[in-house]
Write a protein that holds these residues in place. Structure first.
Motif, short mmCIF file in Angstrom:
data_model
loop_
_atom_site.label_atom_id
_atom_site.label_comp_id
_atom_site.label_asym_id
_atom_site.label_seq_id
_atom_site.Cartn_x
_atom_site.Cartn_y
_atom_site.Cartn_z
N PHE A 126 0.73 -1.05 -0.14
CA PHE A 126 -0.19 -0.11 0.18
C PHE A 126 0.87 1.40 0.09
CE2 PHE A 126 -2.85 -3.30 2.21
CZ PHE A 126 -3.85 -3.18 1.29
N LEU A 127 2.14 1.28 0.06
CA LEU A 127 3.04 2.49 -0.28
C LEU A 127 3.81 2.44 -1.59
CD1 LEU A 127 5.22 3.11 3.09
CD2 LEU A 127 3.25 4.29 2.39
N ALA A 128 3.46 3.36 -2.43
CA ALA A 128 4.17 3.19 -3.65
C ALA A 128 5.41 3.64 -3.42
CB ALA A 128 3.40 4.43 -4.38
N THR A 129 6.68 3.35 -4.25
CA THR A 129 7.70 3.51 -4.04
C THR A 129 8.23 5.10 -4.17
OG1 THR A 129 8.42 1.42 -5.04
CG2 THR A 129 10.08 3.09 -4.97
N MET A 130 7.65 5.67 -5.29
CA MET A 130 8.03 7.20 -5.37
C MET A 130 6.41 7.80 -5.56
SD MET A 130 11.00 7.83 -5.95
CE MET A 130 11.37 9.35 -7.05
N PRO A 131 6.47 9.30 -5.13
CA PRO A 131 5.32 9.84 -5.56
C PRO A 131 4.62 9.93 -6.73
CG PRO A 131 7.00 11.26 -4.31
CD PRO A 131 7.61 10.12 -4.73
#
Length: 334
Positions: A126-131
């Motif tokens: 649920f956390l993307a690597t980059m914005p």
């Protein structure tokens, strides 16, 4: 080879990447004035802010004017712009966007390894690597920059937002190229762990497919009878212990026997493992794209996709020494 890379990085060390440095974990936005007539700088920036899809409700005209007052809107050469400055077509302008509120991801990033050059972490799902798009602050890069105070911290590769596991970041701008090129040249050994319904796959089975994904489309697809452009080796398949199987069956609403798959991708196509699992075995538990695209608003933190990068191995581009990082045990989010 290592000496040549170090010499190359030393020459590039002071290369300027932009007139505004990253701030609070976020890089500045660059925008180019379109063809047509010259436009006042405030009108140009306000148009960009007011029309962005994910805008902070407090990002008003007054907030835009405050950017100008603080010298936070500049040209490529670093010259600060006033609100009244007329911008000619083709002018590049840099400024900081204000992220919209985001739903916090309730999982922590844990450190696996750290030295003076790199940071290796276990990224949760649920956390993307980059914005990107609506996910700006709830990303591994921004969280880690804010936690460490290191604005130069940058991923050397990418994991899908739904995928968890090992993520390598460089700690200084001058090191980025060496490690990013290592991944781009496919010189990193990777292994992923997947949990999905049990399917009989002989050991060391190679999966070959031609995969394609169009920009803007959420899902990749297999092109039948085309020359393969992706390859994954199935290193092993083992049924889950009964207790773990029963718990996951209840949580994910499935009744099939469940297995742990060890997959070794030799190429890096978008969604490669997710598509190949669906095609050759069974869809990964928690996958919200394959086999059926589910709405984003129905996302449930209690049922993450069970795909995790568990191994990164490579020859270090700075020292020439072998490196290997490995995860074991269960997903932290389960």
């Amino acid at each position: 080879m290592a000496a040549n890379l170090l010499h190359s990085m030393a020459r590039k060390k002071n290369h300027k990447t932009g007139p505004l440095p990253p701030r609070n974990g976020l890089g500045a936005t660059r925008a180019r004035v379109p063809d047509g007539e010259s436009i006042p700088a405030v009108d140009f920036i306000w148009h960009l802010v007011s029309t962005q899809r994910h805008r902070h409700p407090d990002d008003t005209v007054d907030a835009v004017l405050q950017r100008f007052a603080e010298g936070g809107v500049v040209k490529r050469d670093g010259t600060a712009l006033t609100a009244e400055t007329l911008l000619a077509p083709g002018t590049d302008v840099y400024f900081y966007r204000r992220p919209a509120p985001e739903l916090p991801v309730p999982f922590a990033i844990t450190t696996v390894f750290e030295d003076d050059d790199i940071l290796v972490v276990d990224k949760p799902p649920f956390l993307a690597t980059m914005p990107r798009a609506s996910h700006i602050t709830e990303t591994a890069t921004v969280r880690l920059r804010r936690a460490t105070g290191n604005e130069e911290l940058t991923p050397a590769h990418r994991l899908d937002r739904a995928t968890s596991g090992l993520l390598l970041l460089t700690k200084r701008r001058g090191l980025r190229g060496a490690y990013q090129e290592l991944f781009a040249r496919r010189e990193v050994r990777k292994e992923y762990e997947v949990i999905a319904p049990l399917h009989d796959v002989p050991p060391a089975t190679p999966w070959h497919h031609h995969l394609t994904k169009q920009p803007g489309e959420p899902a990749a697809r297999v092109v039948p009878d085309a020359e393969p452009n992706s390859r994954t080796v199935v290193a092993g398949v083992s049924r889950l212990p009964r207790t773990a199987e029963a718990e996951l069956q209840a949580r994910y609403g499935v009744s099939s026997p469940l297995a742990r798959y060890a997959l070794q991708p030799e190429t890096g196509r978008t969604h490669q493992l997710r598509v190949q699992m669906m095609q050759e075995a069974a869809p990964i538990l928690g996958d919200r794209i394959y086999p059926k695209l589910l709405p984003a608003h129905g996302e449930d933190f209690s049922t993450p996709m069970l795909l995790r990068c568990t191994l990164l191995g490579f020859t270090d581009p700075l020292t020439g020494a072998p490196r290997e990082f490995r995860l074991s045990g269960n997903w932290p989010s389960l």
